[in-house]
Design an enzyme around this catalytic site. Structure first.
Site, short mmCIF file in Angstrom:
data_model
loop_
_atom_site.label_atom_id
_atom_site.label_comp_id
_atom_site.label_asym_id
_atom_site.label_seq_id
_atom_site.Cartn_x
_atom_site.Cartn_y
_atom_site.Cartn_z
N ASP A 69 -6.88 -15.91 2.63
CA ASP A 69 -8.11 -16.50 2.79
C ASP A 69 -8.99 -16.08 1.46
O ASP A 69 -9.88 -17.15 1.26
CB ASP A 69 -8.70 -15.74 4.13
CG ASP A 69 -8.79 -16.76 5.34
OD1 ASP A 69 -7.36 -17.62 5.59
OD2 ASP A 69 -9.42 -16.70 6.32
N LYS A 117 0.82 -1.15 -0.03
CA LYS A 117 0.04 -0.11 0.06
C LYS A 117 0.85 1.47 0.17
O LYS A 117 0.72 2.34 0.84
CB LYS A 117 -1.01 0.00 1.15
CG LYS A 117 -1.82 0.91 1.13
CD LYS A 117 -3.14 0.77 0.33
CE LYS A 117 -4.11 1.75 0.48
NZ LYS A 117 -5.02 1.91 -0.88
#
Ligand code: NAD
Length: 366
Positions: free
Chosen positions: A249, A189
């Site tokens: 996930d 980021k």
């Protein structure tokens, strides 16, 4: 030299799925001539019941003196009321910390036969085959200072990374990419976070030593969107601890069931292999558990801890072949499909493994 594997079946479905992984490893030992020895140790709820602690000293010693640890799962509802530090899951965290692995590898494959079982349109997800590499010992989950201010109304954590921490996990990323499609996506980021800017700079510098690997930098929000819309556009993804936790996930959703996902934690004193799923108390002891996550973890063990790439690839093929031929445990079966027990699925994959090997021999014999 013999490959010494410390088995830690643990709780719930852990022993059932570990047994099938051992079946496959024994088959590999028999056919490859590689000596593999197994010792079995208690961890988690079963250890609390028997030894009074989740990670007995003998289990830790066995782990530290093995070549690799193969774990099932830990956790049992009867410990739910306890403090986190006294629950079976604490034993696994303590084991991971003692072994010291800093790179968590989570492959997520969309087996063609299961594409319809995912939440994706089959044509979008078919062919997706990802490897997420998550930095495991640093970043936001360990940074200090952390805590609550005295008022209790303000809380804080620290996101911190050093060059060394980034370099060692990035090296794993580049090396795995080199073994696969030579594509590495580094996730950050960097438009907002200083740690991400350092991450990006270090990974870019290292990229110069891997000119054969195509490196791209992807913002984490873009990566999440791309995983959801075009999962086949990634191959190896390199992530810090927080982003890797979340994206691995998300990537798991391309597989169609939690039961097929394997993992490896490498780079420490001893490497640790375990399926991603937990102890699944709702189905434990019923022969309903899918052993593929555990078997694919055993394949990763052979690949990373024994450098047995060929045998690992044969196991991966066998899993794919078994699924393609219609083998289904309950979590994978559509209404009307025949459901195999845990043991039957293990046996079917072993049969498929023998066939994969036979096919290769007859091909070479022509
Ligand atoms: P879980 O992964 O055990 O189960 C979630 C759901 O997926 C359940 O419906 C279960 O039946 C199903 N499932 C999981 N593995 C399967 C398999 N191999 N085949 C078929 N179905 C499968 O997660 P949970 O229910 O949230 O947690 C149960 C216990 O496991 C808790 O005590 C939790 O703390 C622990 N846990 C341990 C680990 C680990 O050991 N690494 C990981 C996650 C959860």
């Amino acid at each position: 030299m013999s490959l010494k594997i410390a088995l830690m079946p643990g709780d719930g479905i852990g022993p059932e799925v570990t047994e099938e992984a051992v079946r496959i490893l024994k088959n590999v030992a028999e056919h490859s001539g590689k000596a593999i020895s197994f010792t079995t140790h208690r961890i988690g709820g079963v250890a609390i019941d028997t030894d009074g602690m989740g990670l007995p000293e003998a289990t830790l010693e066995a782990a530290l003196s093995a070549d690799a640890v193969l774990l099932g799962a830990v956790g049992h509802p009867k410990f739910e009321g306890r403090l986190p530090s006294e629950r079976p899951e604490a034993a696994l965290l303590a084991l991971r910390q003692a072994l010291g692995g800093f790179a968590n590898l989570r492959p997520a494959i969309c087996y063609p036969a299961l594409a319809r079982r995912t939440a994706f349109q089959p044509e979008r997800v078919r062919g997706a085959n990802l490897l997420i590499i998550r930095e495991l010992l640093g970043g936001l989950y360990y940074g200090e200072p952390r805590g609550f201010e005295a008022s209790g109304n303000t809380a804080f954590n620290t996101l911190i990374y050093s060059r060394h921490e980034i370099e060692r996990v990035a090296k794993v990323g580049f090396e795995r990419a080199r073994e696969r499609k030579k594509k590495l996506a580094s996730i950050d980021k960097a438009n907002v976070l200083e740690t991400s800017r350092l991450w990006r700079a270090v990974v870019s510098e290292m990229g110069k030593n891997y000119p054969d690997v195509e490196l791209e930098h992807v913002y984490v929000d873009t990566a999440a969107m791309r995983l959801a819309t075009a999962p086949t556009s990634f191959d190896v993804m390199l992530c810090d601890n927080l982003f890797g936790d979340i994206l691995s996930d998300q990537a798991g959703s391309i597989a169609g069931s939690l039961g097929v996902l394997p993992s490896a934690t490498i780079g420490g004193r001893v490497d640790l292999y375990e399926p991603v799923h937990g102890s699944a108390p709702d189905i434990a002891g019923k022969g309903l558990a899918n052993p593929i996550g555990a078997i694919a973890s055993a394949a990763m063990l052979l690949r990373f801890s024994a450098k047995m790439d060929k045998e690992a690839a044969e196991i991966d093929h066998a899993i794919e072949d078994a699924l393609a031929a219609g083998a289904r445990t309950k979590d994978l079966a559509s209404p009307g499909e025949r459901v195999l027990s845990t043991r039957e699925m293990g046996q079917t994959i072993e049969d498929a493994l023998n066939e994969v090997r036979d096919r290769k021999h007859s091909y070479h014999g022509v």
